[in-house]
Enzyme design. Structure first.
Site, PDB file in Angstrom:
ATOM      1  N   GLU A 159      32.700  19.782   2.464  1.00 13.11           N
ATOM      2  CA  GLU A 159      32.987  18.464   3.003  1.00 13.11           C
ATOM      3  C   GLU A 159      33.212  18.571   4.674  1.00 13.11           C
ATOM      4  O   GLU A 159      33.111  17.531   5.345  1.00 13.11           O
ATOM      5  CB  GLU A 159      34.193  18.077   2.576  1.00 13.11           C
ATOM      6  CG  GLU A 159      33.948  17.559   1.044  1.00 13.11           C
ATOM      7  CD  GLU A 159      35.230  17.326   0.395  1.00 13.11           C
ATOM      8  OE1 GLU A 159      34.984  16.566  -0.745  1.00 13.11           O
ATOM      9  OE2 GLU A 159      36.403  17.693   0.592  1.00 13.11           O
ATOM     10  N   GLY A 202      35.737  10.388  -7.749  1.00 15.70           N
ATOM     11  CA  GLY A 202      35.145   9.988  -8.901  1.00 15.70           C
ATOM     12  C   GLY A 202      35.316   8.483  -8.912  1.00 15.70           C
ATOM     13  O   GLY A 202      36.565   7.726  -8.570  1.00 15.70           O
ATOM     14  N   ASP A 261      30.552  10.924  -8.410  1.00 13.29           N
ATOM     15  CA  ASP A 261      30.549  10.687 -10.218  1.00 13.29           C
ATOM     16  C   ASP A 261      31.546   9.652 -10.585  1.00 13.29           C
ATOM     17  O   ASP A 261      31.934   8.777  -9.860  1.00 13.29           O
ATOM     18  CB  ASP A 261      31.075  12.102 -10.795  1.00 13.29           C
ATOM     19  CG  ASP A 261      32.698  12.335 -10.224  1.00 13.29           C
ATOM     20  OD1 ASP A 261      33.287  12.193 -11.220  1.00 13.29           O
ATOM     21  OD2 ASP A 261      32.940  12.747  -9.228  1.00 13.29           O
ATOM     22  N   MET A 294      42.156  14.040  -5.341  1.00 17.09           N
ATOM     23  CA  MET A 294      43.171  14.874  -5.468  1.00 17.09           C
ATOM     24  C   MET A 294      43.844  15.235  -3.939  1.00 17.09           C
ATOM     25  O   MET A 294      44.798  16.045  -3.963  1.00 17.09           O
ATOM     26  CB  MET A 294      42.558  16.061  -5.763  1.00 17.09           C
ATOM     27  CG  MET A 294      41.992  16.271  -7.043  1.00 17.09           C
ATOM     28  SD  MET A 294      41.264  17.812  -7.775  1.00 17.09           S
ATOM     29  CE  MET A 294      42.686  18.820  -7.860  1.00 17.09           C
ATOM     30  N   GLU A 295      43.667  14.380  -2.828  1.00 14.83           N
ATOM     31  CA  GLU A 295      44.235  14.724  -1.626  1.00 14.83           C
ATOM     32  C   GLU A 295      44.847  13.426  -0.649  1.00 14.83           C
ATOM     33  O   GLU A 295      45.886  13.381  -0.084  1.00 14.83           O
ATOM     34  CB  GLU A 295      43.383  15.617  -0.672  1.00 14.83           C
ATOM     35  CG  GLU A 295      43.000  16.853  -1.255  1.00 14.83           C
ATOM     36  CD  GLU A 295      41.746  16.810  -2.261  1.00 14.83           C
ATOM     37  OE1 GLU A 295      41.678  17.717  -3.061  1.00 14.83           O
ATOM     38  OE2 GLU A 295      41.235  15.833  -1.871  1.00 14.83           O
TER      39      GLU A 295
END
Length: 227
Positions: free
Chosen positions: A12, A78, A192, A168-169
């Site tokens: 990333e 996601g 996704d 997640m962050e």
């Protein structure tokens, strides 16, 4: 002005690091901080690692040690909405935790249950996406220490806070930035649909995210140039 630019995985940030000039690399606390210039602006780019603890710690280091005055977090997520699809981008108008006791967290600075993206950074992100021909949604991002890769978990998060994407962050970055009074924005390219197919592609098969990261890198570079 010093801009802090973060990702959670090496993929990333690697493409962005390759664009920097006058680069020096400083390891600190298990993270390599790439200091240099991008479009004539001073930037510090780093891979924080996955999860809330890594994100929060690295955000504080960017601010305290490297003097970041604005923070951009860019990565994949996601998708949780039918408004956009794979490869499109969510710009975090609001960011919150989907796995936390919010009424307890908000008892301490910055005393918030959810965090708001900086208006100037959001506007820069919207323009950069439009100029790149990328569909973008200014929406809600939900954060938790869990890769969402099954329909049941996805449905539970949807029922709890109805986000546009899950990752997640972002909320941890936003919380620490807000605590320090530093403007920030979270950008997420959809990789996704946060279901069984997403788990198969990203976890089981270790799918390359390069295609999505190329989009994000182009957007972040354009943002930096405009700020």
């Amino acid at each position: 002005m010093i801009l802090g630019i973060m990702g959670a995985m090496p993929d990333e940030v690697d493409q962005l690091c390759a664009k920097l000039e006058n680069v020096t690399v400083e390891p600190y606390g298990g993270v390599e901080y790439h200091k240099g210039t991008l479009a004539g602006k001073q930037v510090v780019v780093c891979c924080a690692g996955m999860g809330k603890a890594n994100a929060a710690a690295t955000t504080q280091v960017l601010i305290t040690k490297f003097g970041a005055e604005k923070i951009i977090f860019s990565g994949i997520a996601g998708n949780m909405t039918s408004k956009i699809g794979i490869g499109d981008v969510v710009i975090g108008k609001t960011v919150l935790y989907h796995d936390a006791q919010l009424d307890m967290i908000c008892q301490n600075p910055p005393f918030l249950k959810e965090y708001t993206g900086d208006a100037t950074l959001i506007a820069a992100a919207e323009k950069a996406c439009a100029d790149a021909g990328v569909k973008a949604l200014m929406g809600k991002i939900a954060t938790g220490d869990l890769f969402v890769g099954d329909s049941a978990t996805k449905a539970a998060i949807e029922a709890k806070c109805a986000p546009d994407c899950v990752e997640m962050e972002g909320a941890a970055v936003s919380q620490i930035a807000a605590k320090n009074g530093v403007p920030c924005v979270i950008l997420r390219a959809m990789s996704d649909n946060a279901d069984e197919d997403g788990h198969e592609v990203l976890v089981v098969k270790k799918f390359s995210i390069g295609e999505y990261v190329a989009t994000a890198t182009k957007i972040v570079a354009a943002m930096v140039e405009s700020l």
